[in-house]
Motif scaffolding. Sequence first.
Motif, PDB file in Angstrom:
ATOM      1  N   ALA A 194       0.831  -1.208   0.000  1.00 35.46           N
ATOM      2  CA  ALA A 194       0.000   0.000   0.000  1.00 35.46           C
ATOM      3  C   ALA A 194       0.861   1.252   0.000  1.00 35.46           C
TER       4      ALA A 194
ATOM      5  N   LYS B  13       0.659   4.359  -2.671  1.00 35.94           N
ATOM      6  CA  LYS B  13       1.117   5.592  -2.018  1.00 35.94           C
ATOM      7  C   LYS B  13       0.243   5.986  -0.832  1.00 35.94           C
ATOM      8  N   GLU B  14      -0.283   4.979  -0.127  1.00 39.56           N
ATOM      9  CA  GLU B  14      -1.062   5.258   1.080  1.00 39.56           C
ATOM     10  C   GLU B  14      -0.107   5.537   2.240  1.00 39.56           C
TER      11      GLU B  14
ATOM     12  N   THR C 159      -4.018  -5.107  -4.189  1.00 40.16           N
ATOM     13  CA  THR C 159      -3.498  -3.765  -4.447  1.00 40.16           C
ATOM     14  C   THR C 159      -3.874  -3.304  -5.853  1.00 40.16           C
TER      15      THR C 159
ATOM     16  N   LYS D  38      -7.387  -2.122  -5.912  1.00 38.96           N
ATOM     17  CA  LYS D  38      -7.551  -0.777  -5.362  1.00 38.96           C
ATOM     18  C   LYS D  38      -7.285   0.277  -6.421  1.00 38.96           C
TER      19      LYS D  38
ATOM     20  N   GLU E 271      -7.012   0.336   9.662  1.00 37.06           N
ATOM     21  CA  GLU E 271      -7.288   0.914   8.353  1.00 37.06           C
ATOM     22  C   GLU E 271      -8.713   1.436   8.280  1.00 37.06           C
TER      23      GLU E 271
ATOM     24  N   ALA F  45      -9.828   5.294   7.519  1.00 39.33           N
ATOM     25  CA  ALA F  45     -10.765   5.616   6.446  1.00 39.33           C
ATOM     26  C   ALA F  45     -11.966   6.391   6.978  1.00 39.33           C
TER      27      ALA F  45
END
Length: 311
Positions: A123, A128-129, A179, A182, A295, A299
């Motif tokens: 991620a 780029k989280e 990923t 996403k 997470e 969020a």
Amino acid sequence: MTGAGAQSSGNPGLSPNLQGALWMLLSAVTFSVMTTLIKFLGDDYPAALQTFYRQAAGVAILLPVILRHRGAAFATSRPGILIFRSLAGTVGVILSFYAFQKMPLADANALSFTRTLWLVPLAALIVKEPVGPLRIGAALFGFVGVLVMVRPGAGGEFAIGLPALAMLASALLFAFTVTGMKVLTRDHSTTVILVWSAVLGFVLSIPGAILTWRVPEPTDLLLLCLMGVIATVNQACYIKGMSLGDAGAMAPIDYTRLVFTAAIGFFLFAEIPGVWTIAGAAIVVASTLFITIREQQIARSARLSAEPDAR
């Protein structure tokens, strides 16, 4: 739509989380049945051949959707990601099937949960989280649980070997597919993603099936097809459950498959989980559960902070 506030066409008397929990429980049951068939058929049908039947079942189930939507079902602006995701998923399925065939079901199942641990670095690097120290620490703690389970260098029955390495590699590849999803869901429908995954997965599974091909007995053919259908149903139940309920509430229910597979391994295959397996699995479950809940909290905070700007 996700979360506790999601609308559902299910029973209006049940809360979204309860509906999601029932779907997740059904997902755990179907997963356990699927892995039982994988192990039962494993002596005669290698993992690559079983993967072919699993992917063929997925295409058969989605065929009406493909015929109805035709070109729209394959419309994409990111073919490279879709191809890579399908390749990673197909190899991941082959490796996981091999591990389920060769390892005790409880051990292989516990190692499969490391997918969540792999998602933390992916991620940060790919999506780029922002990944804080708590999630990094939880992931490292989870990998300690993996070391407890496989005990590299130990001479016991559950010491690390090719099947355990195959399951860890499979979990990493599945983390890549998650990923990739996403990234794709930003501008692709779920239908397009599923169609590409099913069709490409089927095509990519053909070489392995040719190399390991044998004509199945009628009963075995029925079981192989049933395994493929159940695998597709399992995926659908999981997606439905996660879409209805909060991720933090659904994750603990997904871990019930540890109980189911341990029971099946004991009663059908005379497998008894060792103390190291139980201890390592507990560490992996605790760390992945923490990551999931963390997470979800991040969020939710992001949504709440964005609400004043939306008014």
